[in-house]
Design an enzyme around this catalytic site. Structure first.
Site, PDB file in Angstrom:
ATOM      1  CD  GLU A 115      -2.267  -1.164   3.087  1.00 14.12           C
ATOM      2  OE1 GLU A 115      -2.019   0.030   3.822  1.00 14.12           O
ATOM      3  OE2 GLU A 115      -2.714  -2.220   3.623  1.00 14.12           O
ATOM      4  CE  LYS A 117       5.492   5.330   6.700  1.00 12.93           C
ATOM      5  NZ  LYS A 117       5.415   6.790   6.943  1.00 12.93           N
ATOM      6  CG  ASP A 119       4.350  12.703   4.150  1.00 12.38           C
ATOM      7  OD1 ASP A 119       4.069  12.189   5.314  1.00 12.38           O
ATOM      8  OD2 ASP A 119       5.252  13.511   3.766  1.00 12.38           O
ATOM      9  CE1 TYR A 227      -2.728   2.626   8.996  1.00 13.36           C
ATOM     10  CE2 TYR A 227      -2.754   4.220   7.394  1.00 13.36           C
ATOM     11  CZ  TYR A 227      -2.635   3.833   8.678  1.00 13.36           C
ATOM     12  OH  TYR A 227      -1.949   4.910   9.489  1.00 13.36           O
ATOM     13  CE  LYS A 316       9.985   7.412   4.981  1.00 13.61           C
ATOM     14  NZ  LYS A 316       9.963   7.957   6.387  1.00 13.61           N
ATOM     15  CB  CYS A 410      24.014  38.600 -22.646  1.00  8.31           C
ATOM     16  SG  CYS A 410      24.468  36.904 -22.833  1.00  8.31           S
ATOM     17  CB  CYS A 413      26.875  37.564 -26.298  1.00  7.31           C
ATOM     18  SG  CYS A 413      25.260  38.234 -26.352  1.00  7.31           S
ATOM     19  CB  CYS A 429      20.508  37.295 -23.935  1.00  9.51           C
ATOM     20  SG  CYS A 429      21.868  37.685 -25.292  1.00  9.51           S
ATOM     21  CB  CYS A 435      24.081  35.344 -27.673  1.00  7.53           C
ATOM     22  SG  CYS A 435      24.330  34.781 -26.146  1.00  7.53           S
TER      23      CYS A 435
HETATM   24  S1  IVH Z   1       0.490   0.864   8.844  1.00  7.53           S
HETATM   25  C1  IVH Z   1       1.474  -1.485  12.768  1.00  7.53           C
HETATM   26  N1  IVH Z   1      -0.156   1.579   6.530  1.00  7.53           N
HETATM   27  O1  IVH Z   1       3.067   5.634   8.579  1.00  7.53           O
HETATM   28  C2  IVH Z   1       0.868  -0.659  11.627  1.00  7.53           C
HETATM   29  N2  IVH Z   1       0.725   3.049   8.017  1.00  7.53           N
HETATM   30  O2  IVH Z   1       5.641   5.251   9.928  1.00  7.53           O
HETATM   31  C3  IVH Z   1       1.111   0.773  11.534  1.00  7.53           C
HETATM   32  N3  IVH Z   1       1.145   5.254   7.289  1.00  7.53           N
HETATM   33  O3  IVH Z   1       2.074   5.692  12.082  1.00  7.53           O
HETATM   34  C4  IVH Z   1       0.868   1.509  10.409  1.00  7.53           C
HETATM   35  N4  IVH Z   1       0.352   4.988   5.265  1.00  7.53           N
HETATM   36  O4  IVH Z   1       0.723   7.232  10.431  1.00  7.53           O
HETATM   37  C5  IVH Z   1       0.324   1.976   7.813  1.00  7.53           C
HETATM   38  N5  IVH Z   1      -0.781   2.231   4.474  1.00  7.53           N
HETATM   39  C6  IVH Z   1      -0.290   2.627   5.764  1.00  7.53           C
HETATM   40  C7  IVH Z   1       0.154   3.888   5.882  1.00  7.53           C
HETATM   41  C8  IVH Z   1       0.823   4.005   7.228  1.00  7.53           C
HETATM   42  C9  IVH Z   1       0.962   5.990   6.170  1.00  7.53           C
HETATM   43  C10 IVH Z   1       1.627   6.068   8.460  1.00  7.53           C
HETATM   44  C11 IVH Z   1       1.129   5.847   9.816  1.00  7.53           C
HETATM   45  C12 IVH Z   1       1.997   5.170  10.509  1.00  7.53           C
HETATM   46  C13 IVH Z   1       3.452   5.729  10.056  1.00  7.53           C
HETATM   47  C14 IVH Z   1       4.401   4.805  10.414  1.00  7.53           C
END
Ligand code: IVH
Length: 678
Positions: A115, A117, A119, A227, A316, A410, A413, A429, A435
């Site tokens: 999935e 992650k 932000d 999630y 990451k 410039c 030139c 220029c 140039c």
């Molecule tokens: S799972 C035990 N799934 O990332 C499982 N976390 O660095 C806990 N986060 O605190 C989290 N997308 O805030 C999970 N698809 C995703 C996520 C996710 C973002 C964040 C979440 C967590 C942090 C951990």
């Protein structure tokens, strides 16, 4: 006052209808009624509730906003701790993670859910018998803050779960986030109200959820993807993470549409690479991929170490922003003479590469940033975009930091610099092809991959050719001999021969490439393609009047003038004549719409708006064009379809008004597949 049964039934019916419409609108992005119709239903419920106070329930759609401001947040203890994740920064760490799991459970191949992650910030939602009773922040993982009133203002979070037979208590966890567009709009609002801007969407989301006054949170464009589960009391639970996502979805909660089942570490890494490519086209920020063992009982037996589960890993993405120091500011002269200031940086690893230059765009940008030489700055490199300076860390400004004086001549030139564009923002220029910097850039453009595609003719060689006076213009390239080239610095005989072969090879080209390669101001690949398709021959284009040219969708008065004037200059006509005498050629048909007549979408005009999750806008455009469609920038009654992604602009509204057919992303992808686009 006793409530008449009819009123009670009507209120329950309205709540159910509104919850369903809310879900279709905010979670599925697929509404079936118009906004005014929704508002009418909501108003009717509000009126009923105002007449009969007892009808107000916690899950009523009227209760999203309206709670009084708090003086502080209450603490919430998490019965099941909210864990964090271990991080991996490279592929070896992912491979090691998978190996550890395989060894512990003694299998050859593990099934994972991958999935994005997102932000944002982690939030827990508690539902009692299907009704949302509490929203809490993660805090330190053991204790968070009660943000129930604020969470209720987020439209994609259901106040009552859909479906029946909900557990007595269920805690759903996920990420609350803000889209890029929502963040930009919010910051514009903040700045025009004289308030502090947020640094990034994550901070904006966190700041918005921690407002004591829920009315403020309600104005912030927040969303949530779910999630995971926390506490569950008395309910039948799915057996895998993937089924869990499906279950959450059935309950009306939003989950990431990009989650996928993958097998083994190789598929994990393939998914990661796909997402790296998609990252920039997503409407919201993601900072990596999370891999989770799919089987929930396996997850349990793997357990956790300190604060992170053994069964999950965050892979990451390289950071897109880093801080570094500006050592100098210099200006560069581009192909059309535009003078761009560039910051020379202390090299820094950002966005997956080492960056030592960042564009400062123009003079006004330096003023906006209030940038001085010696400043510490935040540099951003996202995707393939040129690195740029996002802001200055003022606290770290040294005493000796120096202001930059923009040059009046410039640097290459010494011709005078002229200013154009709104408020004289673009410095140019005035030397033209006198140039040497402009000449070099012009040549670099001509040989580039998407133009004449002359392999091996790199920037360093072009610099030498111009400096030695061996090449004055693009046609001179074809006069180069192996002997001449072999005399250049760092160019072996073999490479000189290859280069001459590449030059020879490039002579067989297409009209579109040739037009693009000429480097006419503001004639990009799309315009070149349109010109070639419409006119079929170079002669027709050279003879076209400005009015004629403007009949093409992509060509406005400025571009028409650029094209017309370009072909009227004797210098340009001479160079084109020379190129043709050297044997540069392309198939000419002279017929209008020669290729597009046969294609499935020829004659159709299509407009794209909003962000697509599956591909970048450019790619969508190219695919449509390959199928013969015209891709236009504005919606009119002549538009055949409008393709609407996430957070569409006013074009979607316009399409509705004009009754133009609208396709959502799913329908668009279906269409592409049906028409065999690849
Ligand atoms: S799972 C035990 N799934 O990332 C499982 N976390 O660095 C806990 N986060 O605190 C989290 N997308 O805030 C999970 N698809 C995703 C996520 C996710 C973002 C964040 C979440 C967590 C942090 C951990």
């Amino acid at each position: 006052m006793t409530v008449p049964t009819r009123a009670r039934q009507r209120a329950a019916d309205l709540r159910a209808q509104l919850n369903q419409h809310n879900y279709r609108y905010y979670v599925l992005d697929d509404p079936i009624i118009s906004d005014p119709e929704y508002d009418r239903l909501l108003r009717e419920l509000q009126d009923l509730e105002a007449s009969y106070n007892e009808l107000v329930t916690a899950d009523s759609p009227t209760q999203r906003v309206g709670a009084e401001p708090l003086s502080s947040f209450e603490e919430v203890k998490h019965e099941v701790p909210m864990l964090s994740l271990s991080n991996a920064f490279d592929e070896n760490e992912v491979i090691a993670f998978d190996r550890r799991i395989r060894e512990r459970i003694d299998v050859d191949l593990v099934e994972y859910v991958a999935e994005p992650k997102v932000d944002g910030l982690a939030i827990s939602l508690s539902y009692e018998r299907g009704v949302l009773v509490r929203g809490a922040t993660r805090g330190d993982g053991m204790t968070g803050e009660d943000v129930t009133q604020n969470v209720k203002t987020i439209r994609s979070i259901p106040l009552r779960l859909l479906g029946k037979k909900h557990p007595r208590l269920i805690e759903v966890r996920g990420e609350v986030f803000m889209t890029h567009q929502g963040f930009l709009t919010l910051n514009q609002r903040q700045s025009s109200a004289g308030l502090k801007e947020f640094v990034n969407p994550r901070n904006a989301a966190a700041g918005s959820l921690r407002q004591l006054d829920p009315k403020l949170t309600a104005e912030r464009p927040l969303q949530m993807f779910c999630y995971a589960l926390g506490e569950v009391d008395d309910g039948h639970m799915p057996e895998s993470q993937f089924e869990l996502l499906q279950q959450l979805c059935d309950w009306g909660l939003a989950v990431s549409p990009l989650a996928e089942l993958v097998e083994g570490v190789e598929q994990c890494l393939a998914y990661y690479h796909r997402m790296v490519d998609q990252r920039e086209s997503l409407a919201y920020p993601i900072d990596g991929i999370v891999y989770k063992v799919n089987n929930l009982s396996l997850q349990q037996s793997l357990g956790s170490v300190s604060r992170a589960p053994r069964w999950a890993l965050a892979h990451k993405f390289p950071a897109q922003e880093e801080t570094t120091v500006v050592k100098a500011i210099e200006v560069q002269v581009g192909r059309t003479g535009a003078i761009t200031p560039v910051a020379r940086l202390e090299p820094v690893f950002v966005g997956g590469v080492t960056v030592s230059n960042a564009t400062l765009h123009n003079r006004a940008e330096i003023e906006r940033l209030d940038l001085r030489i010696g400043d510490t700055v935040v540099v951003r490199r996202a995707g393939d975009v040129i690195p740029e300076v996002v802001n200055v860390v003022k606290k770290r400004r040294p005493r000796a930091a120096k202001r930059f004086q923009f040059p009046i001549r410039c640097p290459v030139c010494h011709s005078e610099i002229v200013y154009e564009g709104g408020e004289g923002i673009i410095a140019r220029c005035s030397g033209g092809l006198y140039c040497s910097a402009q000449r070099k850039e012009h040549l670099k453009h001509f040989v580039s991959r998407r133009a004449m595609d002359i392999d091996g003719l790199g920037d360093k060689i072009i610099d030498q050719l111009v400096e030695a006076g061996m090449v004055q213009n693009i046609a001179d390239l074809y006069a180069l001999t192996v002997e001449q080239l072999a005399g250049l610095d760092r160019l072996a005989d073999k490479s000189a021969q290859n280069l001459v072969d590449a030059l020879e090879h490039s002579k067989q080209t297409t009209l579109q490439r040739f037009l693009f390669a000429l480097g006419i101001s503001q004639v990009g690949e799309t315009t070149a393609r349109q010109l070639a398709d419409h006119y079929g021959s170079l002669e027709s284009i050279m003879n076209a009047t400005e009015n004629d040219l403007q009949s093409l969708t992509d060509i406005g008065p400025i571009v028409a003038t650029n094209i017309y004037t370009f072909f009227r200059q004797s210098h340009n006509k001479q160079v084109i004549g020379k190129l043709r005498r050297w044997g540069v050629m392309w198939p000419e048909t002279g017929t209008i719409h020669r290729e597009s007549a046969k294609l499935p979408l020829s004659g159709k005009t299509i407009v794209l708006t909003g962000t697509l999750s599956a591909m970048a806008r450019n790619e969508a455009k190219a695919r449509l064009q390959d199928l013969g469609a015209k891709v236009a920038g504005t919606v009119s009654s002549k538009t055949d379809y409008v393709i609407v992604g996430a957070e569409p602009g006013s074009k979607a509204t316009k399409a509705e008004q004009l009754g133009v057919e609208i396709l959502d992303e799913k329908q668009f992808i279906k269409l592409l597949t049906k028409l065999g686009s690849q």
